[in-house]
Design an enzyme around this catalytic site. Structure first.
Site, PDB file in Angstrom:
ATOM      1  N   ARG A  87      34.151  20.105  -5.135  1.00 18.24           N
ATOM      2  CA  ARG A  87      33.624  20.498  -6.446  1.00 18.24           C
ATOM      3  C   ARG A  87      34.454  21.643  -7.034  1.00 18.24           C
ATOM      4  O   ARG A  87      34.555  21.789  -8.247  1.00 18.24           O
ATOM      5  CB  ARG A  87      32.146  20.886  -6.363  1.00 18.24           C
ATOM      6  CG  ARG A  87      31.840  22.042  -5.439  1.00 18.24           C
ATOM      7  CD  ARG A  87      30.364  22.434  -5.496  1.00 18.24           C
ATOM      8  NE  ARG A  87      30.006  23.290  -4.374  1.00 18.24           N
ATOM      9  CZ  ARG A  87      28.957  24.110  -4.346  1.00 18.24           C
ATOM     10  NH1 ARG A  87      28.149  24.164  -5.390  1.00 18.24           N
ATOM     11  NH2 ARG A  87      28.702  24.845  -3.303  1.00 18.24           N
ATOM     12  N   SER A 111      26.395  25.374 -10.104  1.00 15.07           N
ATOM     13  CA  SER A 111      26.565  24.667  -8.829  1.00 15.07           C
ATOM     14  C   SER A 111      27.688  23.639  -8.887  1.00 15.07           C
ATOM     15  O   SER A 111      28.235  23.270  -7.863  1.00 15.07           O
ATOM     16  CB  SER A 111      25.284  23.928  -8.446  1.00 15.07           C
ATOM     17  OG  SER A 111      24.197  24.796  -8.438  1.00 15.07           O
ATOM     18  N   GLU A 170      18.981  14.824 -18.170  1.00  7.66           N
ATOM     19  CA  GLU A 170      20.140  14.006 -17.803  1.00  7.66           C
ATOM     20  C   GLU A 170      20.311  12.782 -18.701  1.00  7.66           C
ATOM     21  O   GLU A 170      21.425  12.413 -19.081  1.00  7.66           O
ATOM     22  CB  GLU A 170      20.018  13.534 -16.343  1.00  7.66           C
ATOM     23  CG  GLU A 170      20.149  14.631 -15.307  1.00  7.66           C
ATOM     24  CD  GLU A 170      18.850  15.374 -15.050  1.00  7.66           C
ATOM     25  OE1 GLU A 170      17.825  15.049 -15.684  1.00  7.66           O
ATOM     26  OE2 GLU A 170      18.852  16.282 -14.201  1.00  7.66           O
ATOM     27  N   PHE A 185      21.353  12.602  -9.334  1.00  8.86           N
ATOM     28  CA  PHE A 185      20.836  12.458 -10.698  1.00  8.86           C
ATOM     29  C   PHE A 185      21.840  11.704 -11.588  1.00  8.86           C
ATOM     30  O   PHE A 185      21.456  10.903 -12.433  1.00  8.86           O
ATOM     31  CB  PHE A 185      20.535  13.841 -11.288  1.00  8.86           C
ATOM     32  CG  PHE A 185      19.837  14.765 -10.325  1.00  8.86           C
ATOM     33  CD1 PHE A 185      18.819  14.282  -9.508  1.00  8.86           C
ATOM     34  CD2 PHE A 185      20.202  16.099 -10.211  1.00  8.86           C
ATOM     35  CE1 PHE A 185      18.181  15.122  -8.600  1.00  8.86           C
ATOM     36  CE2 PHE A 185      19.557  16.940  -9.294  1.00  8.86           C
ATOM     37  CZ  PHE A 185      18.548  16.458  -8.490  1.00  8.86           C
ATOM     38  N   HIS A 234      27.710  17.496  -5.042  1.00 11.99           N
ATOM     39  CA  HIS A 234      26.627  17.226  -4.103  1.00 11.99           C
ATOM     40  C   HIS A 234      26.549  15.750  -3.700  1.00 11.99           C
ATOM     41  O   HIS A 234      25.485  15.153  -3.628  1.00 11.99           O
ATOM     42  CB  HIS A 234      25.284  17.701  -4.672  1.00 11.99           C
ATOM     43  CG  HIS A 234      25.173  19.202  -4.774  1.00 11.99           C
ATOM     44  ND1 HIS A 234      26.164  19.982  -5.340  1.00 11.99           N
ATOM     45  CD2 HIS A 234      24.212  20.060  -4.380  1.00 11.99           C
ATOM     46  CE1 HIS A 234      25.802  21.258  -5.280  1.00 11.99           C
ATOM     47  NE2 HIS A 234      24.633  21.342  -4.701  1.00 11.99           N
ATOM     48  N   ASP A 285      19.440  21.206   1.237  1.00 13.39           N
ATOM     49  CA  ASP A 285      18.529  20.855   0.141  1.00 13.39           C
ATOM     50  C   ASP A 285      17.592  19.704   0.508  1.00 13.39           C
ATOM     51  O   ASP A 285      16.577  19.487  -0.139  1.00 13.39           O
ATOM     52  CB  ASP A 285      19.334  20.467  -1.106  1.00 13.39           C
ATOM     53  CG  ASP A 285      20.024  21.668  -1.725  1.00 13.39           C
ATOM     54  OD1 ASP A 285      19.517  22.796  -1.591  1.00 13.39           O
ATOM     55  OD2 ASP A 285      21.093  21.476  -2.348  1.00 13.39           O
ATOM     56  N   ARG A 340      29.496  19.181  -1.994  1.00 12.36           N
ATOM     57  CA  ARG A 340      28.945  20.515  -2.164  1.00 12.36           C
ATOM     58  C   ARG A 340      29.599  21.453  -1.156  1.00 12.36           C
ATOM     59  O   ARG A 340      29.984  22.564  -1.482  1.00 12.36           O
ATOM     60  CB  ARG A 340      27.424  20.499  -1.934  1.00 12.36           C
ATOM     61  CG  ARG A 340      26.801  21.867  -2.083  1.00 12.36           C
ATOM     62  CD  ARG A 340      25.459  21.984  -1.366  1.00 12.36           C
ATOM     63  NE  ARG A 340      24.957  23.345  -1.487  1.00 12.36           N
ATOM     64  CZ  ARG A 340      25.368  24.367  -0.739  1.00 12.36           C
ATOM     65  NH1 ARG A 340      26.288  24.173   0.187  1.00 12.36           N
ATOM     66  NH2 ARG A 340      24.859  25.571  -0.921  1.00 12.36           N
TER      67      ARG A 340
END
Lengths: 281, 311
Positions: free
Chosen positions: B9, B36, B57, B82, B108, B116, B166
């Site tokens: 990322r 993030s 989203e 998502f 992620h 998470d 991530r």
């Protein structure tokens, strides 16, 4: 607008309605009810307000039209053909194999369609993106977006409203086709809308209300909405009649997605042709 | 020597700034997880090209589609869970169907959002995106690959789904390495078994090949960074020349890289394939490496499966 112009616009709306019923009858498939309720707004947009170049459908500075309630595309197809985006005969190919006139609008297949729609709730966000691009590029074009009252059940509509307000999209004008009928029944029965006008207002829109099938009223509020450059996105909640102009279709839920048979077609044509206003001698 | 580790990322976050500076039509559409997803520098340095549509989203996908119709190149930035599933139908209807130039850039990916828990771990995303016509699906294997493939995606005209980690993962490429969308990278030559991996599992494939080499088994290692369009030629070569393939992915074994490779083998009617990946089960809050181990995605298991295939 003078009386002559108003008459001409009303007659154009009548012609559009005739073409809508004609193409759905020929296809024996399609959505006449909502196409007729939104017909006056579509006519006003295409024949009074929108800056377009039919010979150059993707002209970057054109005004955009987003039919978020994509199933009523016969109304937009008729307008596009009448504007010269494609020959009128193409209307006879609605929903047929290989046709640019898909059951729901496809921007890659049909000239003049600015975004493919058909899945409810999604078009307004796309219209917001177009209006935002206009602001980013300091262009003057406007984005006209038609949404259904039932479509406002979708959460994405309200997400899009947030973005329209945040980015001060006063170049966006949303028309809510408030015909009060969804596929399965009345709006109150399926999902009470409470007040769509108040909802849009609460989301930061400058809201106008009118009879969405009365061309004089529609033009009056659209003139005002388009002149208002105060950073607020615009919303017109237009009270309309599903099936407007064809007596047996008016306010009848089952005409949401049914094609008329031959006898019904004949009656519809007689009734719609009777709506033409003759020019004063 | 300690291997340098960087999350992919971060590679995205740096590449998107470089791209944005070169082309003002490159936009970021953030969905309130920009920090993030590493768009902080872009937001700071290119505020005119930065949009944040809030925790919405679906709207983000639609807005991006509308922007793309006006010549913009928006990157919708969110988490893989998502960006693939919550907005799957918006991507299908408003981005893939009209073939619009929108990039869905997701941090992620896989089980890398380890602590998470299952809600944030995306093990289905690449498979879902792979089934959408007109979509290109990419997961870079390290920081440098991420930078290069983000740039390749920006230069490519059409929808692209990009998936990043991530967590920090070892750097395996040189910064001057070049990448082509749809073209696998051969990281090691070998004729006994092929190990085809992507994303954060490529490093495991490389390690496994070293262990196998010590045992006298030569493995061909491919980084299949693009699972759609799949490099059919490279997979076919593995089947024709070797006939034994272990696939490794930080994704459900259903419908991801392993499935894509099996499709080629099945249609050719030859080749043995063993798929390693998430075993069609949800994860939990746990260390990243533990989550992979729970699913058999380890160097040891790659070695064992390769040996089993050779017999």
């Amino acid at each position: 607008m003078d009386q002559k112009e108003l008459t001409a616009l009303k007659n154009t709306a009548t012609e559009l309605r005739i073409r809508v019923i004609d193409m759905i009858w020929k296809a024996q498939s399609g959505h006449p009810g909502g196409s007729l309720s939104v017909a006056d707004f579509v006519t006003a947009c295409y024949f009074r307000y929108m800056n377009l170049r039919p010979e150059e459908p993707r002209w970057p500075d054109r005004d955009r039209f987003v039919l978020s309630k994509g199933h009523v595309c016969p109304a937009q197809y008729a307008a596009l053909a009448m504007k010269g985006f494609f020959p009128l005969e193409v209307l006879d190919t609605l929903r047929k194999e290989g046709s640019p006139l898909q059951g729901h609008p496809s921007m890659t297949k049909c000239p003049g369609i600015d975004i493919s729609t058909g899945s409810l709730g999604q078009g307004l966000a796309c219209g917001v993106g177009m209006a935002l691009a206009g602001k980013l590029d300091h262009k003057d074009y406007r984005v006209f977006c038609a949404v259904g009252d039932g479509e406002c059940n979708e959460g994405e509509i309200w997400e899009a409203c947030g973005t329209a307000y945040k980015y001060k999209l006063d170049n966006l004008i949303v028309f809510v086709d408030w015909n009060n009928l969804q596929l399965d029944g009345t709006c109150e029965e399926i999902m009470p809308p409470i007040s769509l006008a108040k909802k849009f207002e609460a989301f930061g829109f400058e809201v106008y209300e009118c009879d969405g099938n009365d061309m004089a009223q529609l033009v009056e509020v659209m003139d005002k909405a388009l002149a208002s450059k105060n950073g607020l996105p615009k919303c017109i909640v237009g009270k309309t009649v599903k099936g407007k102009g064809v007596s047996y279709m008016e306010n009848v839920c089952s005409w949401h997605g049914t094609a008329p048979n031959d006898a019904q077609y004949k009656q519809a044509m007689e009734e719609l042709n009777a709506l033409y206003i003759k020019e004063e001698a | 020597m300690e291997t340098k580790k960087i999350a992919t990322r971060d590679g995205f976050g740096e590449a998107i700034v470089e791209l944005g500076k070169e082309n003002k039509d490159i936009l970021v559409v953030d969905i309130d997880i920009g920090k993030s997803c590493k768009t902080g520098a872009f937001r700071k340095e290119l505020p005119e090209q930065y949009l944040n549509v809030g925790i919405a989203e679906q709207n983000g996908a639609g807005v991006a589609a509308g922007l793309a119709t006006c010549g913009k190149i928006p990157f919708v930035v969110t988490y893989a869970a998502f960006g693939s599933m919550r907005i799957c139908e918006m991507i299908r209807q408003e981005i893939c169907y009209p073939h619009l130039n929108v990039k869905i850039a997701c941090s992620h990916g896989g089980v890398t959002p380890a602590n998470d828990g299952a809600s944030h771990q995306a093990i289905e995303d690449m498979g879902i995106m792979r089934t959408l016509p007109n979509m290109t699906v990419i997961m870079p294997a390290d920081y440098y690959a991420a930078k290069a493939l983000v740039k390749a995606a920006a230069a490519f005209d059409g929808p692209v789904y990009l998936r990043f980690t991530r967590d920090a993962i070892p750097v395996i490429y040189d910064e001057n390495e070049t990448f082509e969308i749809g073209k696998a990278k051969t990281l090691r030559e070998g004729g006994d078994v092929a190990i085809i991996a992507n994303g954060d599992t490529v490093r495991l494939a490389i390690e496994a090949a070293k262990v196998l080499a010590d045992k006298g088994i030569q493995a061909r290692v491919l980084d299949m960074h693009t699972i759609k369009p799949l490099d059919q030629e490279a997979v076919t070569a593995c089947i024709d020349e070797i006939g034994r393939i272990v696939t490794v992915e930080d994704h459900n074994i259903l419908n991801g890289l392993g499935s894509a490779v099996c499709e080629v083998a099945a249609e050719l009617g030859k080749g043995k394939v063993k798929r390693l990946g998430i075993q069609d089960q949800f994860g939990q809050s746990a260390p990243y490496e533990r989550l992979l181990a729970m699913n058999g995605v380890t160097v040891e298991n790659i070695v064992a499966q390769a040996e089993a295939l050779i017999g």
